[in-house]
Motif scaffolding. Structure first.
Motif, PDB file in Angstrom:
ATOM      1  N   PHE A   1      -2.626   1.938  -4.563  1.00 24.82           N
ATOM      2  CA  PHE A   1      -2.207   3.301  -3.894  1.00 24.82           C
ATOM      3  C   PHE A   1      -3.254   3.895  -2.687  1.00 24.82           C
ATOM      4  O   PHE A   1      -4.507   4.439  -2.535  1.00 24.82           O
ATOM      5  CB  PHE A   1      -1.788   4.928  -4.985  1.00 24.82           C
ATOM      6  N   ILE A   2      -3.152   4.436  -1.807  1.00 22.60           N
ATOM      7  CA  ILE A   2      -4.201   5.207  -0.733  1.00 22.60           C
ATOM      8  C   ILE A   2      -3.627   6.827  -0.551  1.00 22.60           C
ATOM      9  O   ILE A   2      -2.363   7.605  -0.616  1.00 22.60           O
ATOM     10  CB  ILE A   2      -3.856   4.763   0.636  1.00 22.60           C
ATOM     11  N   CYS A   3      -5.059   7.718  -0.640  1.00 24.52           N
ATOM     12  CA  CYS A   3      -5.136   8.657  -0.647  1.00 24.52           C
ATOM     13  C   CYS A   3      -5.771   9.895   0.921  1.00 24.52           C
ATOM     14  O   CYS A   3      -6.308  10.074   1.256  1.00 24.52           O
ATOM     15  CB  CYS A   3      -5.222   9.587  -1.218  1.00 24.52           C
ATOM     16  N   PRO A   4      -5.083   9.326   2.354  1.00 24.08           N
ATOM     17  CA  PRO A   4      -5.856  10.022   3.426  1.00 24.08           C
ATOM     18  C   PRO A   4      -6.206  10.873   3.898  1.00 24.08           C
ATOM     19  O   PRO A   4      -5.575  11.125   4.660  1.00 24.08           O
ATOM     20  CB  PRO A   4      -5.467   8.941   5.112  1.00 24.08           C
ATOM     21  N   ILE A   5      -6.030  12.050   2.809  1.00 28.10           N
ATOM     22  CA  ILE A   5      -6.600  13.108   2.556  1.00 28.10           C
ATOM     23  C   ILE A   5      -7.203  13.973   2.613  1.00 28.10           C
ATOM     24  O   ILE A   5      -8.331  13.607   1.591  1.00 28.10           O
ATOM     25  CB  ILE A   5      -5.253  13.862   2.241  1.00 28.10           C
ATOM     26  N   ASP A   6      -8.470  14.017   3.845  1.00 28.03           N
ATOM     27  CA  ASP A   6      -9.685  14.387   4.306  1.00 28.03           C
ATOM     28  C   ASP A   6     -10.297  16.155   3.811  1.00 28.03           C
ATOM     29  O   ASP A   6     -10.997  16.318   4.651  1.00 28.03           O
ATOM     30  CB  ASP A   6      -9.685  14.048   5.196  1.00 28.03           C
TER      31      ASP A   6
ATOM     32  N   VAL B   1       0.821  -0.982  -0.529  1.00 21.12           N
ATOM     33  CA  VAL B   1      -0.087   0.288  -0.206  1.00 21.12           C
ATOM     34  C   VAL B   1       0.638   1.277   0.036  1.00 21.12           C
ATOM     35  O   VAL B   1       1.983   1.387   1.082  1.00 21.12           O
ATOM     36  CB  VAL B   1      -1.202   0.151   0.916  1.00 21.12           C
ATOM     37  N   PHE B   2       1.275   1.614  -0.926  1.00 21.51           N
ATOM     38  CA  PHE B   2       1.696   2.914  -1.160  1.00 21.51           C
ATOM     39  C   PHE B   2       1.396   4.175  -1.146  1.00 21.51           C
ATOM     40  O   PHE B   2       0.134   4.262  -0.793  1.00 21.51           O
ATOM     41  CB  PHE B   2       2.190   2.779  -3.370  1.00 21.51           C
ATOM     42  N   PHE B   3       1.679   5.431  -0.557  1.00 19.46           N
ATOM     43  CA  PHE B   3       1.391   7.060   0.010  1.00 19.46           C
ATOM     44  C   PHE B   3       2.934   7.659  -0.798  1.00 19.46           C
ATOM     45  O   PHE B   3       3.824   7.036   0.206  1.00 19.46           O
ATOM     46  CB  PHE B   3       1.121   7.102   1.414  1.00 19.46           C
ATOM     47  N   ALA B   4       2.440   8.745  -0.637  1.00 14.54           N
ATOM     48  CA  ALA B   4       3.755   9.414  -1.207  1.00 14.54           C
ATOM     49  C   ALA B   4       2.966  11.277  -0.692  1.00 14.54           C
ATOM     50  O   ALA B   4       1.845  11.955  -1.155  1.00 14.54           O
ATOM     51  CB  ALA B   4       4.546   9.855  -3.408  1.00 14.54           C
TER      52      ALA B   4
END
Length: 411
Positions: A317-322, A241-244
């Motif tokens: 890819f995971i984007c936990p920006i809310d 699981v990838f985050f940048a």
């Protein structure tokens, strides 16, 4: 039809390694492809950013002008002028106590010289349309709103609301809540003035449009899309699981904290072979009291080739920006690779051309962990998701072929 001379200006460094720089370079590229214009690009930035900015502009093969933010050596003034100058400095110092300009290390004297230079450039090049990208850039081009030429404001965010969201967390080092509030009001007034006086306002997301502009004919949406990559995403069963993102940016800080404290332990319980890779964050910037499980890998700032490999071979890819501020360019990159991703609903607002994507609710980390564990084992689901992303992006790109030409020239 005679070609129009267009000047594009920004005060943001053109660095392809960060989201905003990537978006600006993408806009310059699209402008450079318009056949009916002569494009000139002007950038003012610190000397430390000039080399990378120059490299990127050379790649785009555009005519460009770089200016530093240094003030030229001052000529000796007579006594009266010196008194006036001291008075102006005192007034400016008082105003800057409540100044939103502090965010950009703005300097009154330096901005004056940059603005005069750009105004002269408009005359020398017989410019007919001036485009300024990012609100804070207009602080360096004070004459922009007074120009006789057509004016286009390219917004990278809803800056006043963005400021309001960050300031309470001491992001801008303000000393009191009152100074934050006053600075926010001044920024909001300035943003409204720019939107009112510009002939056209272009936003990256519908969510960024201020309420007073919702029904305005001069508003356009610049949904970001990058050309498809030669190296596409492929299923490798890497269980990654990838985050940048750089943790020094507050919303990335919150995202990294969520990955470490909410997602990581839940994945560990459900499937201890799945790992989370967080690129772009220096391990030394992680708070020392954070407890990091062994399924989290933080490689720091990695070479471009290694980053490309992560986009091509990570399972998701995971984007936990809310939040719905602007566009998350890391997701636009995913689209260009055809990489499956799991993002929050606010993030997806800036990608209206995509459909049928899974939605991440950061308030339900158990559901997120369960979805990841289930999906990473299902090759066909990830490949279908990748295919849908690429197909939606291809169809959208076909509808946008003349968008920049019509938007810029039809005023």
């Amino acid at each position: 039809m005679e070609k129009q001379n267009i000047l594009y200006f920004t005060s943001y460094p053109l660095d392809s390694n960060n989201g905003c720089g990537m978006a600006l370079l993408n806009d310059i590229y699209h402008l450079s492809q318009i056949e009916d214009i002569n494009l000139y690009v002007a950038v003012t930035c610190n000397e430390s950013s000039q080399l990378e900015t120059r490299i990127q502009l050379e790649k785009l093969k555009v005519k460009y002008y770089l200016t530093t933010r240094l003030t030229p050596s001052e000529k000796k003034e007579n006594f009266l002028k010196e008194v006036v100058k001291v008075y102006k400095r005192l007034v400016y110092k008082l105003r800057s106590t409540f100044s939103f300009q502090n965010v950009t290390y703005y300097n009154f004297d330096r901005a004056k010289y940059v603005s005069e230079y750009l105004t002269e450039l408009c005359e020398q090049l017989s410019i007919q349309i001036v485009i300024v990208e990012q609100l804070y850039s207009i602080l360096w081009f004070k004459n922009f709103l007074k120009l006789k030429q057509k004016k286009i404001y390219l917004a990278t965010d809803k800056e006043a609301e963005f400021f309001k969201a960050l300031a309470p967390h001491n992001w801008f080092n303000y000393k009191s809540q009152s100074s934050i509030f006053i600075s926010y009001l001044r920024l909001k007034i300035f943003e409204k003035k720019v939107c009112k006086l510009a002939d056209k306002c272009i936003f990256m997301s519908e969510a960024d449009i201020p309420n007073y502009l919702l029904a305005n004919q001069k508003v356009s949406i610049n949904s970001q899309i990058l050309p498809p990559k030669l190296g596409r995403w492929r299923y490798t069963n890497s269980k990654t699981v990838f985050f940048a993102g750089n943790i020094n940016f507050y919303f990335n800080f919150l995202a990294v904290k969520w990955l470490i404290y909410e997602l990581s332990p839940r994945l560990l319980r459900l499937n201890n072979t799945i790992k989370i890779v967080i690129a772009g964050t220096d391990f030394h910037n992680i708070p020392k009291d954070w407890i990091i499980e062994n399924n989290v890998h933080i490689p720091g700032f990695i070479p471009k080739k290694q980053l490309e490999d992560l986009f091509e071979t990570s399972d998701i890819f995971i984007c936990p920006i809310d939040n719905d501020f602007s566009v998350k360019m890391k997701l636009v990159e995913c689209v260009s690779y055809g990489m499956p991703f799991l993002a929050t609903e606010p993030c997806l607002k800036a990608l209206p051309y995509l459909s049928g994507l899974p939605i991440l609710d950061i308030n339900k980390p158990d559901e997120a962990a369960a979805y990841i564990c289930d999906t990473l084992l299902r090759k066909e689901v990830l490949e279908q998701l990748s295919h849908r992303i690429l197909e939606d992006a291809f169809n959208f790109a076909n509808t946008r072929k003349d968008w920049w030409t019509k938007t810029v020239l039809d005023m």
